[in-house]
Design an enzyme around this catalytic site. Structure first.
Site, short mmCIF file in Angstrom:
data_model
loop_
_atom_site.label_atom_id
_atom_site.label_comp_id
_atom_site.label_asym_id
_atom_site.label_seq_id
_atom_site.Cartn_x
_atom_site.Cartn_y
_atom_site.Cartn_z
N ASP A 11 0.75 -1.29 -0.08
CA ASP A 11 0.02 -0.04 0.09
C ASP A 11 0.75 1.15 0.03
O ASP A 11 1.58 1.48 1.06
CB ASP A 11 -0.71 0.19 1.11
CG ASP A 11 -1.87 1.30 1.09
OD1 ASP A 11 -2.81 1.28 0.56
OD2 ASP A 11 -1.66 2.08 2.22
N THR A 69 -2.62 6.15 -4.26
CA THR A 69 -1.54 7.09 -3.87
C THR A 69 -0.50 6.72 -4.63
O THR A 69 0.33 7.67 -4.94
CB THR A 69 -1.34 6.62 -2.37
OG1 THR A 69 -2.30 7.00 -1.46
CG2 THR A 69 -0.29 7.38 -1.62
N THR A 70 -0.28 5.74 -5.06
CA THR A 70 1.05 5.21 -5.72
C THR A 70 1.08 5.68 -7.00
O THR A 70 1.92 6.18 -7.68
CB THR A 70 1.07 3.52 -5.76
OG1 THR A 70 1.17 2.87 -4.71
CG2 THR A 70 2.30 3.20 -6.49
N ASP A 128 -9.15 0.76 1.43
CA ASP A 128 -8.99 1.39 0.07
C ASP A 128 -10.32 0.97 -0.56
O ASP A 128 -10.84 1.87 -1.32
CB ASP A 128 -7.69 0.86 -0.82
CG ASP A 128 -6.51 1.46 -0.24
OD1 ASP A 128 -6.61 2.29 0.89
OD2 ASP A 128 -5.54 0.95 -0.64
#
Length: 530
Positions: free
Chosen positions: A64, A97-98, A390
């Protein structure tokens, strides 16, 4: 730092060093790119995990991006800015986010190449801002409308997409059903308040044993062994005051000169506590949740009257119980009555492995539900918790916005194609920035292919060819390596995640590009001045 001229004027104190212009820009860009590179290999369903180890040996294993960036020890100020942007992405969209960080890294990489060609950062920033506007307009155009409230199958696909590759693939169908049921249970005309979904962790069993309760699960057990384990037709009292004799706020003493006086004093204390229990019992309550302490004698009296009671219940849990059961939180025992009580079909203490929990089920209009996570180890349950977080956010976003896009790198390739087409109409250096923006977007399908063990350039060429033929939803099937229609494959994401990822990436890149000087502040020691 000195002024220009034949006689330098010293501004900064002795031993202080500063960096300016291209030097500071290169340093900042390199730091941000290092952060992006650290999480890049985690992107996608077949991304790798990271093992994070703290100073005392505690371990976190996760892929994550938000967790990785939050936990790693970062010193460089520019890198910290990228981490802050990732937090914004997590707050606003709950996922992606990534993606945001990787795109930001590529934007800065492209900017660095343009700076080396003597393109001014202001021109790059202007070009990136124009590209962002065009990209979001194109995203809105290719987005697909959905009636999320009535379309469970679409929501299940969104949940599966979010859960895939997060260490829970063995149960992702079951978990998707749990996530969708929880999100729909708390949805109302104002949207989906994820805070109303209480997630509890219980190590033991399998991931498939994870379940949702149409009510509230409290990680507490009854305070007295003589209390019933189960109460049907529960009438619930929520009390935010101590069920014990209050201590004075100032020093005091009572002079007791004989055994009779001591006995009278103890009897009076006992009578006061019994009176508390009688008032609660008289209201009709048969279940009590107390936010504060509870005297042993009060516990005994509750048990004697067949009342199930818990103490030191968290404020957040009290609020969830209130929403689920309709109970009012009472701060004064004298004010308790039947109208203040909540209702539930069942309140029960259940055992999970070696632990016990209290479950409240059968609420009339819960608007607060609980998910109990199960797994063989604490590492598994921790990663499952992050995956559920998520998935809940992505499903919630879809319910609220009712807009989705295909996954598998499909939207990024489509946007890149459109930006390149538009840039050909421009003149000057802004055209270069738009092309670099398009290149940065394509890092997503490239990385998906690379992390899945396929040749990234070959897959990107195939993707471009399909999109040039008008197949807007073509993306990479990371399991087979084939270019497929992502909508048919059920790989879909909320529009909000993609829009916010672009916003976050451009904000991070432009913020760093605007910096042309790094100067130590007052109070920093010489060793800190770099």
């Amino acid at each position: 730092m000195t002024t220009a001229g034949s006689s330098p004027i010293v501004i900064l104190s002795k031993g202080t060093a500063s960096s300016r212009g291209t030097e500071v820009q290169n340093n900042n860009i390199s730091a941000a790119m290092a952060v992006a590179e650290a999480v890049r290999t985690t992107l996608g369903p077949r991304g790798m995990d990271k093992m994070l180890v703290d100073t005392i040996g505690d371990v976190v294993i996760t892929n994550d991006g938000s967790t990785i960036l939050k936990e790693i020890d970062i010193e460089h100020p520019a890198a910290k800015m990228v981490v802050e942007i990732s937090k914004t992405q997590d707050t606003e969209a709950g996922d992606g986010t990534t993606t945001a960080v990787v795109i930001a890294g590529e934007l800065l990489k492209g900017a660095k190449e343009l700076i080396e060609l003597d393109v001014h950062p202001a021109a790059i920033i202007s070009g990136y801002r124009s590209a962002l506007k065009l990209a979001k307009e194109a995203l809105d155009e290719i987005a697909i409308d959905m009636d999320a409230i009535e379309n469970d199958e679409t929501l299940l696909k969104i949940a599966r997409t979010s859960l895939t590759g997060k260490g829970v693939d063995v149960a992702h169908d079951h978990l998707a059903e749990v996530v969708v049921a929880a999100a729909r249970a708390v949805a109302d005309e104002e949207g989906v308040d994820i805070d109303r979904i209480n997630v509890e962790r219980k190590v033991g069993g399998r991931v498939n044993d994870t379940f949702m309760i149409n009510g509230v699960a409290i990680d507490k057990e009854k305070v007295h062994s003589g209390m019933p384990d189960r109460i049907r037709d529960a009438k619930i009292a929520l009390i935010n005051s101590s069920l014990e004799i209050r201590k004075t706020e100032f020093s005091s003493e009572i002079a007791i000169k004989s055994p009779d006086q001591l006995q009278t004093f103890l009897e009076r204390e006992e009578a006061l506590m019994k009176e508390m229990v009688e008032k609660i019992k008289a209201s009709g309550a048969n279940v009590v949740f107390c936010q504060k302490g509870m005297d042993d004698l009060v516990q005994f009296y509750f048990a004697d009257k067949g009342i199930l009671a818990l103490r030191r219940v968290k404020k957040s849990d009290m609020e969830r119980i209130s929403r689920a059961t309709g109970a009012q939180v009472i701060t004064n025992i004298d004010m308790i009555d039947e109208e203040a009580l909540g209702r539930a079909e069942l309140v029960e203490e259940r055992r999970f492995g070696g632990d016990k929990m209290t479950i409240i089920e059968g609420c009339l209009d819960p608007k607060a539900v609980s998910i109990v996570l199960r797994g063989g180890t604490d590492y598994v349950v921790s990663e499952l918790e992050r995956a559920i977080h998520d998935a809940l956010n992505t499903v919630g976003s879809a319910i609220e916005d009712r807009k989705i896009v295909a996954g598998g790198g499909s939207p990024e390739v489509e946007l890149a194609m459109r930006l390149r087409s538009y840039s050909s109409r421009l003149k000057g250096k802004e055209q270069l920035a738009l092309k670099k923006f398009a290149d940065a977007l394509e890092v997503i399908p490239e990385t998906l292919a690379e992390n899945s063990g396929f040749d990234p350039m070959n897959k990107l060429v195939e993707l471009r060819a399909m999109h040039n033929k008008g197949q807007k939803t073509a993306g990479i099937d990371v399991q087979t390596g084939k270019i497929s229609d992502m909508l048919e494959q059920g790989v879909i994401e909320p529009l909000r995640v993609k829009r916010q990822a672009l916003n976050s990436a451009v904000d991070a890149a432009t913020m760093l590009l605007r910096i042309d000087d790094a100067i130590p502040m007052k109070g920093s020691s010489p060793g800190e001045r770099k």
